[in-house]
Scaffold this motif. Structure first.
Motif, mmCIF file in Angstrom:
data_model
loop_
_atom_site.group_PDB
_atom_site.id
_atom_site.type_symbol
_atom_site.label_atom_id
_atom_site.label_comp_id
_atom_site.label_asym_id
_atom_site.label_seq_id
_atom_site.Cartn_x
_atom_site.Cartn_y
_atom_site.Cartn_z
ATOM 1 N N MET A 96 0.846 -1.182 0.000
ATOM 2 C CA MET A 96 0.000 0.000 0.000
ATOM 3 C C MET A 96 0.887 1.240 0.000
ATOM 4 S SD MET A 96 -2.823 1.125 2.869
ATOM 5 C CE MET A 96 -1.684 1.154 4.240
ATOM 6 N N ARG B 206 -4.701 -0.145 7.217
ATOM 7 C CA ARG B 206 -5.630 0.461 6.260
ATOM 8 C C ARG B 206 -5.724 1.955 6.549
ATOM 9 N NH1 ARG B 206 -9.565 -2.158 9.432
ATOM 10 N NH2 ARG B 206 -9.441 -3.955 8.065
ATOM 11 N N ASP C 297 -10.008 6.091 3.817
ATOM 12 C CA ASP C 297 -10.367 5.308 2.632
ATOM 13 C C ASP C 297 -10.123 3.833 2.939
ATOM 14 O OD1 ASP C 297 -10.795 4.135 0.170
ATOM 15 O OD2 ASP C 297 -9.255 5.306 -0.878
ATOM 16 N N ALA C 298 -11.117 3.186 3.547
ATOM 17 C CA ALA C 298 -10.961 1.799 3.998
ATOM 18 C C ALA C 298 -10.662 0.830 2.860
ATOM 19 C CB ALA C 298 -12.199 1.347 4.760
ATOM 20 N N SER C 299 -10.877 1.255 1.609
ATOM 21 C CA SER C 299 -10.541 0.376 0.488
ATOM 22 C C SER C 299 -9.035 0.300 0.266
ATOM 23 C CB SER C 299 -11.239 0.849 -0.795
ATOM 24 O OG SER C 299 -10.674 2.062 -1.251
ATOM 25 N N ARG C 300 -8.288 1.232 0.865
ATOM 26 C CA ARG C 300 -6.822 1.213 0.770
ATOM 27 C C ARG C 300 -6.269 0.463 1.977
ATOM 28 N NH1 ARG C 300 -4.709 6.763 0.601
ATOM 29 N NH2 ARG C 300 -2.720 5.692 0.545
ATOM 30 N N GLU C 301 -5.989 -0.787 1.773
ATOM 31 C CA GLU C 301 -5.463 -1.654 2.823
ATOM 32 C C GLU C 301 -4.314 -2.454 2.246
ATOM 33 O OE1 GLU C 301 -6.894 -5.598 5.232
ATOM 34 O OE2 GLU C 301 -8.352 -3.974 5.031
#
Length: 103
Positions: free
Chosen positions: A5, A27, A31-35
């Motif tokens: 990441m 994460r 932006d929880a989609s960035r993990e």
């Protein structure tokens, strides 16, 4: 690399897992989609600022706070990205608050 990441200065990262390899799993809070994995030497301890007491809305009188109670900060397990700070792995606190940096 797959699973890695990119982290940016001033981001706050939730720490999920530490690994002795030097790569930690986390994460981005905003932006929880960035993990994914990030190098631990790009993070440092992050301490959130104290919660300010908000001003009451216009036209209303403030409510009494008698009887105790106070603002609490629920950012446990978060990492931040303060500028100009390197990581000392020993800086990881018991509550998992860290700060990351990039240059």
């Amino acid at each position: 690399e797959p699973g890695q990441m990119t982290i940016h200065k001033d981001e706050i990262i939730e720490l999920i897992e530490k690994d002795d390899s030097g790569w930690w799993h986390g994460r981005v809070i905003s932006d929880a989609s960035r993990e994914g994995l990030f190098p631990y030497n790009y993070v440092a301890k992050y301490t959130p600022p104290p919660n300010p007491i908000p001003a009451p809305p216009l036209g209303r009188s403030p409510k009494s706070t008698a009887g105790g109670g106070g603002a609490t900060n629920n950012n446990g397990g978060a990492l931040g990205v303060p500028s100009g700070q390197g990581l000392d792995a020993s800086a990881a606190s018991a509550n998992g608050l860290l700060g990351a940096r990039t240059e």
